[in-house]
Design a protein around this motif. Structure first.
Motif, mmCIF file in Angstrom:
data_model
loop_
_atom_site.group_PDB
_atom_site.id
_atom_site.type_symbol
_atom_site.label_atom_id
_atom_site.label_comp_id
_atom_site.label_asym_id
_atom_site.label_seq_id
_atom_site.Cartn_x
_atom_site.Cartn_y
_atom_site.Cartn_z
ATOM 1 N N LEU A 23 -16.100 -1.321 15.042
ATOM 2 C CA LEU A 23 -16.687 -1.028 13.736
ATOM 3 C C LEU A 23 -15.951 -1.747 12.614
ATOM 4 C CD1 LEU A 23 -17.198 2.805 14.264
ATOM 5 C CD2 LEU A 23 -18.953 1.020 14.351
ATOM 6 N N GLU A 24 -14.622 -1.797 12.708
ATOM 7 C CA GLU A 24 -13.819 -2.524 11.724
ATOM 8 C C GLU A 24 -12.410 -2.722 12.264
ATOM 9 O OE1 GLU A 24 -14.406 0.215 8.372
ATOM 10 O OE2 GLU A 24 -12.324 0.845 8.573
ATOM 11 N N SER A 25 -11.704 -3.679 11.652
ATOM 12 C CA SER A 25 -10.353 -3.981 12.095
ATOM 13 C C SER A 25 -9.619 -4.746 10.991
ATOM 14 C CB SER A 25 -10.384 -4.838 13.362
ATOM 15 O OG SER A 25 -9.074 -5.204 13.746
ATOM 16 N N ASN A 26 -8.315 -4.548 10.945
ATOM 17 C CA ASN A 26 -7.485 -5.356 10.043
ATOM 18 C C ASN A 26 -6.392 -6.075 10.838
ATOM 19 O OD1 ASN A 26 -5.609 -3.357 10.628
ATOM 20 N ND2 ASN A 26 -5.033 -2.996 8.501
ATOM 21 N N LYS A 27 -6.565 -6.174 12.153
ATOM 22 C CA LYS A 27 -5.512 -6.739 13.006
ATOM 23 C C LYS A 27 -5.185 -8.187 12.685
ATOM 24 C CE LYS A 27 -8.556 -7.874 16.849
ATOM 25 N NZ LYS A 27 -8.935 -7.585 18.206
ATOM 26 N N ASP A 28 -6.130 -8.921 12.104
ATOM 27 C CA ASP A 28 -5.869 -10.322 11.750
ATOM 28 C C ASP A 28 -5.588 -10.502 10.264
ATOM 29 O OD1 ASP A 28 -6.229 -11.199 14.389
ATOM 30 O OD2 ASP A 28 -8.403 -11.325 14.116
ATOM 31 N N GLY A 29 -5.428 -9.389 9.536
ATOM 32 C CA GLY A 29 -5.187 -9.465 8.101
ATOM 33 C C GLY A 29 -3.957 -8.675 7.707
ATOM 34 N N LEU A 30 -3.917 -8.285 6.433
ATOM 35 C CA LEU A 30 -2.807 -7.468 5.936
ATOM 36 C C LEU A 30 -2.877 -6.069 6.523
ATOM 37 C CD1 LEU A 30 -2.828 -8.330 2.117
ATOM 38 C CD2 LEU A 30 -1.094 -8.977 3.796
ATOM 39 N N PRO A 31 -1.712 -5.465 6.813
ATOM 40 C CA PRO A 31 -1.740 -4.083 7.286
ATOM 41 C C PRO A 31 -2.190 -3.154 6.159
ATOM 42 C CG PRO A 31 0.521 -4.806 6.934
ATOM 43 C CD PRO A 31 -0.358 -6.005 6.730
ATOM 44 N N MET A 32 -2.773 -2.036 6.530
ATOM 45 C CA MET A 32 -3.157 -1.015 5.564
ATOM 46 C C MET A 32 -1.931 -0.172 5.255
ATOM 47 S SD MET A 32 -5.989 1.925 6.009
ATOM 48 C CE MET A 32 -5.761 3.452 5.140
ATOM 49 N N ALA A 33 -1.695 0.121 3.975
ATOM 50 C CA ALA A 33 -0.549 0.945 3.574
ATOM 51 C C ALA A 33 -1.067 2.247 2.972
ATOM 52 C CB ALA A 33 0.314 0.212 2.561
ATOM 53 N N TYR A 34 -0.423 3.361 3.317
ATOM 54 C CA TYR A 34 -0.786 4.649 2.732
ATOM 55 C C TYR A 34 0.470 5.499 2.596
ATOM 56 C CZ TYR A 34 -0.211 7.201 7.093
ATOM 57 O OH TYR A 34 0.333 7.784 8.209
ATOM 58 N N LEU A 35 0.396 6.496 1.716
ATOM 59 C CA LEU A 35 1.484 7.441 1.501
ATOM 60 C C LEU A 35 1.235 8.644 2.396
ATOM 61 C CD1 LEU A 35 4.001 8.426 -0.010
ATOM 62 C CD2 LEU A 35 2.474 9.213 -1.843
ATOM 63 N N HIS A 36 2.097 8.824 3.391
ATOM 64 C CA HIS A 36 1.898 9.874 4.387
ATOM 65 C C HIS A 36 2.088 11.268 3.779
ATOM 66 C CE1 HIS A 36 1.448 11.171 8.537
ATOM 67 N NE2 HIS A 36 2.264 12.153 8.200
ATOM 68 N N GLY A 37 1.189 12.171 4.161
ATOM 69 C CA GLY A 37 1.276 13.553 3.722
ATOM 70 C C GLY A 37 0.566 13.837 2.414
ATOM 71 N N HIS A 38 -0.217 12.874 1.921
ATOM 72 C CA HIS A 38 -0.884 13.042 0.639
ATOM 73 C C HIS A 38 -2.396 12.895 0.733
ATOM 74 C CE1 HIS A 38 2.764 13.293 -1.920
ATOM 75 N NE2 HIS A 38 3.283 12.732 -0.839
ATOM 76 N N GLY A 39 -2.944 12.985 1.949
ATOM 77 C CA GLY A 39 -4.390 12.983 2.135
ATOM 78 C C GLY A 39 -5.078 11.665 1.843
ATOM 79 N N ASN A 40 -4.379 10.549 2.028
ATOM 80 C CA ASN A 40 -4.974 9.241 1.737
ATOM 81 C C ASN A 40 -5.808 8.676 2.884
ATOM 82 O OD1 ASN A 40 -2.004 8.171 -0.074
ATOM 83 N ND2 ASN A 40 -3.732 9.357 -0.787
ATOM 84 N N ILE A 41 -5.667 9.225 4.081
ATOM 85 C CA ILE A 41 -6.468 8.811 5.230
ATOM 86 C C ILE A 41 -7.000 10.076 5.892
ATOM 87 C CG2 ILE A 41 -5.191 6.639 5.565
ATOM 88 C CD1 ILE A 41 -3.743 7.951 7.937
ATOM 89 N N LEU A 42 -7.838 9.928 6.906
ATOM 90 C CA LEU A 42 -8.375 11.089 7.616
ATOM 91 C C LEU A 42 -7.237 12.001 8.073
ATOM 92 C CD1 LEU A 42 -11.004 9.268 9.843
ATOM 93 C CD2 LEU A 42 -11.499 10.798 7.924
ATOM 94 N N THR A 43 -7.375 13.295 7.846
ATOM 95 C CA THR A 43 -6.322 14.260 8.162
ATOM 96 C C THR A 43 -5.898 14.184 9.620
ATOM 97 O OG1 THR A 43 -7.119 15.726 6.418
ATOM 98 C CG2 THR A 43 -5.729 16.717 8.103
#
Length: 161
Positions: A23-43
């Motif tokens: 469905l999607e991928s970033n393996k050939d691009g920049l890594p995704m960055a998020y702040l852990h514990g703050h609800g920025n990605i699926l729980t």
């Protein structure tokens, strides 16, 4: 360092429908960055990453309930075209558009286009799908005070002010 609350985690991923196509991928691009514990990605995805370290890989399966929920059959709406956000040269079935609602701006997928109205499916595109993530942790660092105050990662792969 390990993935835990108030760390900025950068990762590469490939997302597939269970037993299906990518469905999607970033393996050939920049890594995704998020702040852990703050609800920025699926729980459930965030919970599955806890305790991982740099370079570690993991396969994570999320049920629809853990991801974007079940498909709602009553999620179709007829919307005046004037309520769409932005200008669209030609609306076509399958396009994703932004719509102004009482709850803010949301995405909808075009089902049918009329002269003044458009019929939209307001389900998330991944609703009702079991998702499989293949994740590789690229880097982990302590979050800055500003990132914690703002509730998201800053810099490459994160939010830019």
């Amino acid at each position: 360092m390990i993935v835990e609350k108030d760390t900025v985690v950068s990762f590469h991923y490939t997302l597939k429908e269970s037993g299906g196509a990518e469905l999607e991928s970033n393996k050939d691009g920049l890594p995704m960055a998020y702040l852990h514990g703050h609800g920025n990605i699926l729980t459930a995805l965030e919970e599955a990453l806890v305790g991982m370290s740099e370079g570690e890989q993991k396969h994570i399966t999320l049920s629809p309930e853990q991801a974007y929920g079940a498909r709602r059959e009553n999620a179709q709406q007829r919307v005046p075209i004037k309520h769409l956000v932005g200008k669209y040269k030609r609306l076509q079935p399958g396009m994703v558009v932004r719509v102004n609602t009482e709850k803010g701006t949301v995405n909808g997928r075009v089902i049918k286009v009329g002269k003044f109205n458009v019929d939209l499916d307001m389900n998330h595109p991944f609703a009702g799908i079991t998702l499989e993530f293949d994740v590789t942790i690229d880097s982990i660092r302590a979050a800055s005070d500003d990132e914690i105050a703002h509730g998201h990662a800053h810099g490459p792969g994160g939010h830019h002010h």
